[in-house]
Design a protein around this motif. Structure first.
Motif, PDB file in Angstrom:
ATOM      1  N   TYR A   6       8.890  17.856   7.499  1.00  0.00           N
ATOM      2  CA  TYR A   6       8.670  18.095   6.081  1.00  0.00           C
ATOM      3  C   TYR A   6       7.903  19.403   5.924  1.00  0.00           C
ATOM      4  CZ  TYR A   6       6.897  17.425   1.310  1.00  0.00           C
ATOM      5  OH  TYR A   6       6.583  17.587  -0.023  1.00  0.00           O
ATOM      6  N   GLU A   7       8.394  20.301   5.078  1.00  0.00           N
ATOM      7  CA  GLU A   7       7.792  21.614   4.858  1.00  0.00           C
ATOM      8  C   GLU A   7       7.304  21.708   3.424  1.00  0.00           C
ATOM      9  OE1 GLU A   7       9.437  25.895   6.062  1.00  0.00           O
ATOM     10  OE2 GLU A   7      10.359  25.177   4.198  1.00  0.00           O
ATOM     11  N   ASP A   8       6.068  22.210   3.223  1.00  0.00           N
ATOM     12  CA  ASP A   8       5.517  22.275   1.874  1.00  0.00           C
ATOM     13  C   ASP A   8       4.660  23.531   1.730  1.00  0.00           C
ATOM     14  OD1 ASP A   8       4.375  21.834  -0.631  1.00  0.00           O
ATOM     15  OD2 ASP A   8       4.237  19.674  -0.309  1.00  0.00           O
ATOM     16  N   GLY A   9       5.059  24.406   0.788  1.00  0.00           N
ATOM     17  CA  GLY A   9       4.298  25.630   0.518  1.00  0.00           C
ATOM     18  C   GLY A   9       3.880  25.715  -0.927  1.00  0.00           C
ATOM     19  N   SER A  10       3.597  24.580  -1.539  1.00  0.00           N
ATOM     20  CA  SER A  10       3.234  24.514  -2.952  1.00  0.00           C
ATOM     21  C   SER A  10       2.130  25.518  -3.286  1.00  0.00           C
ATOM     22  CB  SER A  10       2.784  23.089  -3.302  1.00  0.00           C
ATOM     23  OG  SER A  10       2.436  23.009  -4.657  1.00  0.00           O
ATOM     24  N   VAL A  11       2.367  26.331  -4.337  1.00  0.00           N
ATOM     25  CA  VAL A  11       1.448  27.410  -4.710  1.00  0.00           C
ATOM     26  C   VAL A  11       0.671  27.045  -5.962  1.00  0.00           C
ATOM     27  CG1 VAL A  11       1.265  29.834  -5.394  1.00  0.00           C
ATOM     28  CG2 VAL A  11       2.939  29.141  -3.667  1.00  0.00           C
ATOM     29  N   GLY A  12      -0.646  27.241  -5.931  1.00  0.00           N
ATOM     30  CA  GLY A  12      -1.466  27.063  -7.125  1.00  0.00           C
ATOM     31  C   GLY A  12      -1.966  25.658  -7.352  1.00  0.00           C
ATOM     32  N   SER A  13      -1.228  24.653  -6.936  1.00  0.00           N
ATOM     33  CA  SER A  13      -1.628  23.255  -7.074  1.00  0.00           C
ATOM     34  C   SER A  13      -0.855  22.425  -6.055  1.00  0.00           C
ATOM     35  CB  SER A  13      -1.365  22.735  -8.495  1.00  0.00           C
ATOM     36  OG  SER A  13       0.025  22.801  -8.777  1.00  0.00           O
ATOM     37  N   SER A  14      -1.306  21.213  -5.841  1.00  0.00           N
ATOM     38  CA  SER A  14      -0.674  20.354  -4.837  1.00  0.00           C
ATOM     39  C   SER A  14       0.554  19.646  -5.403  1.00  0.00           C
ATOM     40  CB  SER A  14      -1.674  19.293  -4.341  1.00  0.00           C
ATOM     41  OG  SER A  14      -2.780  19.898  -3.717  1.00  0.00           O
ATOM     42  N   ASP A  15       1.518  19.400  -4.532  1.00  0.00           N
ATOM     43  CA  ASP A  15       2.562  18.439  -4.832  1.00  0.00           C
ATOM     44  C   ASP A  15       2.380  17.254  -3.876  1.00  0.00           C
ATOM     45  OD1 ASP A  15       3.380  19.658  -2.513  1.00  0.00           O
ATOM     46  OD2 ASP A  15       5.326  20.314  -3.261  1.00  0.00           O
ATOM     47  N   ALA A  32       4.975  23.336  -9.272  1.00  0.00           N
ATOM     48  CA  ALA A  32       4.563  24.443  -8.407  1.00  0.00           C
ATOM     49  C   ALA A  32       5.762  25.017  -7.653  1.00  0.00           C
ATOM     50  CB  ALA A  32       3.516  23.952  -7.410  1.00  0.00           C
ATOM     51  N   ASN A  33       5.722  26.318  -7.412  1.00  0.00           N
ATOM     52  CA  ASN A  33       6.775  26.974  -6.638  1.00  0.00           C
ATOM     53  C   ASN A  33       6.634  26.664  -5.149  1.00  0.00           C
ATOM     54  OD1 ASN A  33       7.927  28.234  -8.910  1.00  0.00           O
ATOM     55  ND2 ASN A  33       6.434  29.915  -8.799  1.00  0.00           N
ATOM     56  N   TYR A  34       7.695  26.889  -4.403  1.00  0.00           N
ATOM     57  CA  TYR A  34       7.738  26.653  -2.954  1.00  0.00           C
ATOM     58  C   TYR A  34       7.343  25.210  -2.620  1.00  0.00           C
ATOM     59  CZ  TYR A  34       8.000  31.730  -2.785  1.00  0.00           C
ATOM     60  OH  TYR A  34       8.379  33.032  -2.973  1.00  0.00           O
ATOM     61  N   SER A  35       7.910  24.306  -3.393  1.00  0.00           N
ATOM     62  CA  SER A  35       7.571  22.893  -3.265  1.00  0.00           C
ATOM     63  C   SER A  35       8.157  22.297  -1.983  1.00  0.00           C
ATOM     64  CB  SER A  35       8.092  22.124  -4.486  1.00  0.00           C
ATOM     65  OG  SER A  35       9.484  22.366  -4.646  1.00  0.00           O
ATOM     66  N   GLY A  36       7.720  21.072  -1.673  1.00  0.00           N
ATOM     67  CA  GLY A  36       8.070  20.429  -0.418  1.00  0.00           C
ATOM     68  C   GLY A  36       9.531  20.023  -0.303  1.00  0.00           C
ATOM     69  N   ALA A  37      10.020  20.041   0.937  1.00  0.00           N
ATOM     70  CA  ALA A  37      11.400  19.641   1.203  1.00  0.00           C
ATOM     71  C   ALA A  37      11.567  19.371   2.700  1.00  0.00           C
ATOM     72  CB  ALA A  37      12.364  20.734   0.753  1.00  0.00           C
ATOM     73  N   ALA A  75       0.854  -1.193   0.000  1.00  0.00           N
ATOM     74  CA  ALA A  75       0.000   0.000   0.000  1.00  0.00           C
ATOM     75  C   ALA A  75       0.885   1.235   0.000  1.00  0.00           C
ATOM     76  CB  ALA A  75      -0.923   0.000   1.208  1.00  0.00           C
ATOM     77  N   LYS A  76       0.335   2.330  -0.510  1.00  0.00           N
ATOM     78  CA  LYS A  76       1.092   3.581  -0.591  1.00  0.00           C
ATOM     79  C   LYS A  76       0.353   4.678   0.153  1.00  0.00           C
ATOM     80  CE  LYS A  76       1.301   5.845  -4.524  1.00  0.00           C
ATOM     81  NZ  LYS A  76       1.705   6.267  -5.895  1.00  0.00           N
ATOM     82  N   LEU A  77       1.039   5.283   1.108  1.00  0.00           N
ATOM     83  CA  LEU A  77       0.500   6.421   1.854  1.00  0.00           C
ATOM     84  C   LEU A  77       0.953   7.696   1.155  1.00  0.00           C
ATOM     85  CD1 LEU A  77      -0.955   7.561   4.381  1.00  0.00           C
ATOM     86  CD2 LEU A  77       1.264   7.446   5.551  1.00  0.00           C
ATOM     87  N   THR A  78      -0.002   8.570   0.794  1.00  0.00           N
ATOM     88  CA  THR A  78       0.316   9.765   0.011  1.00  0.00           C
ATOM     89  C   THR A  78      -0.245  11.016   0.680  1.00  0.00           C
ATOM     90  OG1 THR A  78       0.247   8.487  -2.053  1.00  0.00           O
ATOM     91  CG2 THR A  78       0.089  10.887  -2.237  1.00  0.00           C
ATOM     92  N   PHE A  79       0.586  12.051   0.729  1.00  0.00           N
ATOM     93  CA  PHE A  79       0.181  13.370   1.223  1.00  0.00           C
ATOM     94  C   PHE A  79       0.205  14.343   0.049  1.00  0.00           C
ATOM     95  CE2 PHE A  79       1.970  11.137   4.811  1.00  0.00           C
ATOM     96  CZ  PHE A  79       1.124  11.451   5.866  1.00  0.00           C
ATOM     97  N   ALA A  80      -0.956  14.939  -0.268  1.00  0.00           N
ATOM     98  CA  ALA A  80      -1.039  15.977  -1.301  1.00  0.00           C
ATOM     99  C   ALA A  80      -1.270  17.303  -0.579  1.00  0.00           C
ATOM    100  CB  ALA A  80      -2.175  15.673  -2.269  1.00  0.00           C
ATOM    101  N   LEU A  81      -0.307  18.230  -0.712  1.00  0.00           N
ATOM    102  CA  LEU A  81      -0.352  19.463   0.078  1.00  0.00           C
ATOM    103  C   LEU A  81      -0.255  20.692  -0.813  1.00  0.00           C
ATOM    104  CD1 LEU A  81       2.104  18.358   2.927  1.00  0.00           C
ATOM    105  CD2 LEU A  81      -0.394  18.262   2.950  1.00  0.00           C
ATOM    106  N   ARG A  82      -1.041  21.717  -0.424  1.00  0.00           N
ATOM    107  CA  ARG A  82      -0.984  23.019  -1.113  1.00  0.00           C
ATOM    108  C   ARG A  82      -1.210  24.105  -0.061  1.00  0.00           C
ATOM    109  NH1 ARG A  82      -5.396  25.403  -5.559  1.00  0.00           N
ATOM    110  NH2 ARG A  82      -4.826  27.610  -5.266  1.00  0.00           N
ATOM    111  N   ASN A  83      -0.359  25.121  -0.092  1.00  0.00           N
ATOM    112  CA  ASN A  83      -0.496  26.219   0.865  1.00  0.00           C
ATOM    113  C   ASN A  83       0.008  27.496   0.193  1.00  0.00           C
ATOM    114  OD1 ASN A  83      -0.369  27.966   3.151  1.00  0.00           O
ATOM    115  ND2 ASN A  83      -0.144  26.198   4.499  1.00  0.00           N
ATOM    116  N   ASP A  84      -0.905  28.248  -0.406  1.00  0.00           N
ATOM    117  CA  ASP A  84      -0.505  29.413  -1.204  1.00  0.00           C
ATOM    118  C   ASP A  84       0.217  30.499  -0.394  1.00  0.00           C
ATOM    119  OD1 ASP A  84      -1.647  28.010  -3.205  1.00  0.00           O
ATOM    120  OD2 ASP A  84      -3.268  29.409  -3.625  1.00  0.00           O
TER     121      ASP A  84
END
Length: 267
Positions: free
Chosen positions: A222-231, A204-209, A154-163
């Motif tokens: 883990y920090e994620d500020g993906s803008v406009g769409s999720s990564d 997307a800019n400000y992607s996760g890292a 199984a795969k656990l996935t986090f889709a995050l977006r924070n403009d």
């Protein structure tokens, strides 16, 4: 002399009239006072009537107050707030209960569909959590119980977006019924992604890292500020068909608008 007799007669007549009047008044008072006697039927009846009226009045007031109180209680809204999010799954079943530091949320399961270069090709997909935030979120723990369908991984996935700001993810855990940890580097303390797979389908800019800016525990998160769409951040782990697993993680957001988190488990 006749004048004196006449005056005396008039005086006597006046005195007799006064005496008669006084006697009549005395007789009337005596007659009335007969009813005032404690042993009289009139007085007993009066007292009984007053007591009966008072008892009936007390019963009526008591029933009125009781009825009013029940109505008031029935109309008082609950102060407890439960946020319910309808989520979906295909074939597989997940019973999900979320525990948070400040907010309690429960989720139900229905069918969820996600398809892009990061998530395509999944046969079974179960949505665990969807958040659309309009306020900041302090570190909050989420816990889910998952039953694997007829699959071996199984795969656990986090889709995050924070403009306007960033999501922070830390202390991710998947354990089986024996309590064995199935993820690697779930607390990001390696300082690198390690077994985690990162995907940014729309560049997307400000992607996760991985970052040391705001860990919940240890030195990294883990920090994620993906803008406009999720990564997407995901990790695959081995499962046994029809077995139960516990999934836990912590999320935080510094944004007060336009932040979204979508968490799924798939195969």
């Amino acid at each position: 002399m006749n004048t004196c007799v006449s005056d005396w007669s008039i005086a006597q007549s006046t005195n007799l009239n006064k005496r008669d009047s006084t006697e009549q008044k005395s007789i009337s008072v005596w007659k009335f006072c007969r009813y005032c006697s404690l042993n009289s039927s009139f007085f007993k009846g009066l007292i009984l009537g007053i007591l009966t009226f008072g008892l009936v009045l007390a019963v009526v007031i008591t029933l009125w107050l009781t009825s009013d109180r029940k109505t008031t209680i029935a109309n008082v809204p609950s102060t407890n707030t439960i946020l319910t999010t309808s989520t979906t799954m295909a074939i597989s079943t997940a019973t999900t209960t979320t525990m948070a530091t400040s907010t309690t949320m429960t989720t139900t399961t229905t069918t969820a569909t996600i398809s892009n270069t990061c998530t395509g090709g999944s046969t079974y997909t179960t949505q665990l959590l969807y958040l659309s935030m309009t306020s900041t979120l302090s570190w909050t723990k989420y816990t889910f119980n998952y039953t694997a369908p007829n699959i071996l991984s199984a795969k656990l996935t986090f889709a995050l977006r924070n403009d306007p700001d960033f999501w922070y993810l830390d202390d991710v855990s998947v354990t089986n019924s024996s309590g064995n940890q199935l993820l690697s580097n779930g607390n990001f303390e390696q300082g690198i992604l390690g077994n985690w797979i990162y995907c940014n389908p729309n560049s997307a800019n400000y992607s996760g890292a991985i970052t040391s800016n705001y860990p919940r525990t240890g030195s990294y998160s883990y920090e994620d500020g993906s803008v406009g769409s999720s990564d997407y951040l995901s990790q695959t782990f081995a499962v046994t068909p029809n077995s139960k697993y516990s999934i836990k993680f912590w999320l935080s957001s510094g944004s007060n608008s336009s932040s979204f988190a979508f968490v799924t488990i798939s195969s």
